[in-house]
Scaffold this motif. Structure first.
Motif, PDB file in Angstrom:
ATOM      1  N   PRO A  33       0.360  -7.934   8.503  1.00  0.00           N
ATOM      2  CA  PRO A  33       0.211  -7.300   7.188  1.00  0.00           C
ATOM      3  C   PRO A  33       1.463  -7.530   6.354  1.00  0.00           C
ATOM      4  O   PRO A  33       2.563  -7.598   6.916  1.00  0.00           O
ATOM      5  N   LEU A  34       1.306  -7.665   5.033  1.00  0.00           N
ATOM      6  CA  LEU A  34       2.451  -7.964   4.171  1.00  0.00           C
ATOM      7  C   LEU A  34       3.506  -6.860   4.254  1.00  0.00           C
ATOM      8  O   LEU A  34       3.229  -5.695   4.002  1.00  0.00           O
ATOM      9  N   ASN A  35       4.709  -7.270   4.649  1.00  0.00           N
ATOM     10  CA  ASN A  35       5.792  -6.337   4.901  1.00  0.00           C
ATOM     11  C   ASN A  35       7.101  -7.101   4.678  1.00  0.00           C
ATOM     12  O   ASN A  35       7.250  -8.216   5.156  1.00  0.00           O
ATOM     13  N   ILE A  36       7.990  -6.496   3.941  1.00  0.00           N
ATOM     14  CA  ILE A  36       9.243  -7.180   3.584  1.00  0.00           C
ATOM     15  C   ILE A  36      10.403  -6.285   3.977  1.00  0.00           C
ATOM     16  O   ILE A  36      10.495  -5.151   3.512  1.00  0.00           O
ATOM     17  N   CYS A  37      11.261  -6.792   4.836  1.00  0.00           N
ATOM     18  CA  CYS A  37      12.397  -5.980   5.266  1.00  0.00           C
ATOM     19  C   CYS A  37      13.678  -6.765   5.012  1.00  0.00           C
ATOM     20  O   CYS A  37      13.846  -7.873   5.524  1.00  0.00           O
TER      21      CYS A  37
ATOM     22  N   THR B 163       8.073 -10.088  -9.239  1.00  0.00           N
ATOM     23  CA  THR B 163       8.723  -8.784  -9.351  1.00  0.00           C
ATOM     24  C   THR B 163       8.923  -8.176  -7.967  1.00  0.00           C
ATOM     25  O   THR B 163       9.897  -7.481  -7.725  1.00  0.00           O
ATOM     26  N   LEU B 164       8.012  -8.488  -7.039  1.00  0.00           N
ATOM     27  CA  LEU B 164       8.169  -7.974  -5.678  1.00  0.00           C
ATOM     28  C   LEU B 164       9.426  -8.555  -5.019  1.00  0.00           C
ATOM     29  O   LEU B 164      10.175  -7.843  -4.348  1.00  0.00           O
ATOM     30  N   GLY B 165       9.668  -9.846  -5.232  1.00  0.00           N
ATOM     31  CA  GLY B 165      10.879 -10.471  -4.693  1.00  0.00           C
ATOM     32  C   GLY B 165      12.118  -9.805  -5.268  1.00  0.00           C
ATOM     33  O   GLY B 165      13.097  -9.524  -4.558  1.00  0.00           O
TER      34      GLY B 165
ATOM     35  N   GLY C  26      11.403   9.572  -8.555  1.00  0.00           N
ATOM     36  CA  GLY C  26      11.709   8.572  -7.538  1.00  0.00           C
ATOM     37  C   GLY C  26      11.604   7.152  -8.062  1.00  0.00           C
ATOM     38  O   GLY C  26      11.149   6.916  -9.184  1.00  0.00           O
ATOM     39  N   ASP C  27      12.074   6.187  -7.214  1.00  0.00           N
ATOM     40  CA  ASP C  27      12.051   4.759  -7.536  1.00  0.00           C
ATOM     41  C   ASP C  27      12.929   4.414  -8.750  1.00  0.00           C
ATOM     42  O   ASP C  27      12.708   3.396  -9.400  1.00  0.00           O
TER      43      ASP C  27
ATOM     44  N   GLY D 139       0.826  -1.218   0.000  1.00  0.00           N
ATOM     45  CA  GLY D 139       0.000   0.000   0.000  1.00  0.00           C
ATOM     46  C   GLY D 139       0.852   1.255   0.000  1.00  0.00           C
ATOM     47  O   GLY D 139       0.395   2.331  -0.363  1.00  0.00           O
ATOM     48  N   ARG D 140       2.104   1.107   0.435  1.00  0.00           N
ATOM     49  CA  ARG D 140       3.016   2.234   0.506  1.00  0.00           C
ATOM     50  C   ARG D 140       4.034   2.159  -0.634  1.00  0.00           C
ATOM     51  O   ARG D 140       4.248   3.086  -1.373  1.00  0.00           O
ATOM     52  N   HIS D 141       4.643   0.976  -0.743  1.00  0.00           N
ATOM     53  CA  HIS D 141       5.699   0.783  -1.747  1.00  0.00           C
ATOM     54  C   HIS D 141       5.271  -0.078  -2.922  1.00  0.00           C
ATOM     55  O   HIS D 141       5.960  -0.145  -3.922  1.00  0.00           O
TER      56      HIS D 141
END
Ligand code: ADP
Ligand code: MG
Length: 332
Positions: free
Chosen positions: A122-126, A58-60, A271-272, A47-49
């Motif tokens: 919640p889905l979060n990847i650090c 692609t998220l990985g 950005g990004d 929701g943020r990134h």
């Protein structure tokens, strides 16, 4: 399937470079003699990134790419990373694709997954990445934000603005022809960390930063740390996305009707991008070209560092432009 099955099935792989990988209370890293560890952490929040329905593969890729980009900006060679994952549920197809995107990029950089944490939520990847930088005669070879000198040239690698163009298209803010959206979306979802360029610029660049929040905003960080100012030729930075419009004009009945100001906003504040913004003295121009060639990464000279603090934007004719190009700030 429980927490430990998820780790064993999708993430536990033998470490090839680390002294000890996943499975114990700590992993063990043995940096090469005469090197320092370079460490960086980046978190991606749904929701943020990224959008909830983003392709997990692609998220990985992106979760690791944004971290490798920080190593690149320091001229550090990737060694290993940890992954802290919060998952709303266990979706095996999702996990398999996510792990695949992650490991394809990790393997391309010889970077081992050596540990992490897995929890519900919640889905979060650090991700935290570890890299190494040589120390020569007691001096770290890391590229820092603080080394820019008055008179240095300012460069940016690759292209800037594409990721933001895709974002605007996906949000429906801009109506993009399918071919343009597809090309820009690749840059948004699978950015290329400029690791080879960062390594090649050691001993050549005086300062570097990666462009994550927008070119001018990240440049401001570099200038602040270097206690210098800069003049930026705004239109030298926008060539990249202009290539898409040329493509569109040639192949499609659609034309993106963007003003020069909109192009500049995308390139300067988009950005990004995960490109490298760096400085080097004019005497090093040939060395910068050689580094770009060795890394097979185009670089573009977009300005100069000056003694007086502050950022001056000029157009192709050298006329000063108002700078209303705001970078992304999560709390602004
Ligand atoms: P502890 O409770 O001792 O912190 P855990 O039970 O959380 O250990 O994790 C067991 C092992 O699996 C550890 O080596 C840890 O680093 C690793 N691990 C946990 N989650 C992940 C993950 N998402 N990716 C990679 N390794 C993980
Ligand atoms: Mg744990």
């Amino acid at each position: 399937m429980g927490e430990f099955d998820v780790i064993a099935r999708y993430f536990a792989r033998p470490a090839r470079h680390a002294a000890l990988g996943i499975g114990d209370d700590c992993a063990l890293l043995q940096p090469s003699p005469g090197t320092q560890l370079a460490i960086s952490t980046d978190m991606l929040v749904q929701g943020r990134h990224f959008f909830a329905d983003v392709d997990p593969r692609t998220l990985g890729h992106k979760a690791l790419a944004v971290n490798l980009s920080d190593l690149a900006a320091c001229g550090a060679k990737p060694l290993a990373f940890t992954l802290a994952l919060s998952l709303p549920n266990i979706n095996q197809a999702w996990l398999a694709a996510f792990a695949d995107g992650l490991f394809v990029l990790a393997d391309a950089h010889g970077c081992d997954l050596i540990g992490g944490d897995t929890t519900g939520g919640p889905l979060n990847i650090c991700i935290t990445v570890f890299g190494e930088v040589p120390v020569v005669d007691g001096k770290s070879q890391a590229l820092l934000r603080s080394g820019a000198q008055p008179g240095d040239d300012l460069y940016v690698s690759g292209t800037v603005g594409d990721a933001r163009l895709a974002l605007e298209g996906l949000r429906g803010q801009l109506s993009l022809p399918a071919a343009v959206l597809a090309a820009a979306r690749v840059r948004l979802e699978t950015p290329t960390p400029r690791v080879a360029l960062g390594l090649a610029l050691r001993g050549v660049a005086t300062a570097a930063i990666d462009v994550s929040d927008g070119l001018l905003g990240d440049l401001a960080h570099l200038l602040e740390r270097s206690r210098t100012g800069a003049t930026v030729q705004a239109d030298n930075a926008i060539e990249s996305i202009a290539a898409y419009t040329a493509y569109t004009r040639a192949t499609s009945q659609f034309v993106i009707n963007l003003s020069k100001d909109q192009w500049r906003t995308l390139a300067l504040a988009g950005g990004d991008d995960y490109e490298l913004l760096f400085t080097a003295p004019p005497a090093q121009r040939a060395a910068v070209e050689a580094a770009a060639l060795a890394a097979q990464t185009p670089v573009r000279r977009i300005g100069q560092i000056k003694r007086e603090p502050g950022l001056t934007l000029v157009d192709a004719q050298g006329q000063t432009l108002p700078n209303h190009y705001q970078s992304f700030d999560h709390f602004a």
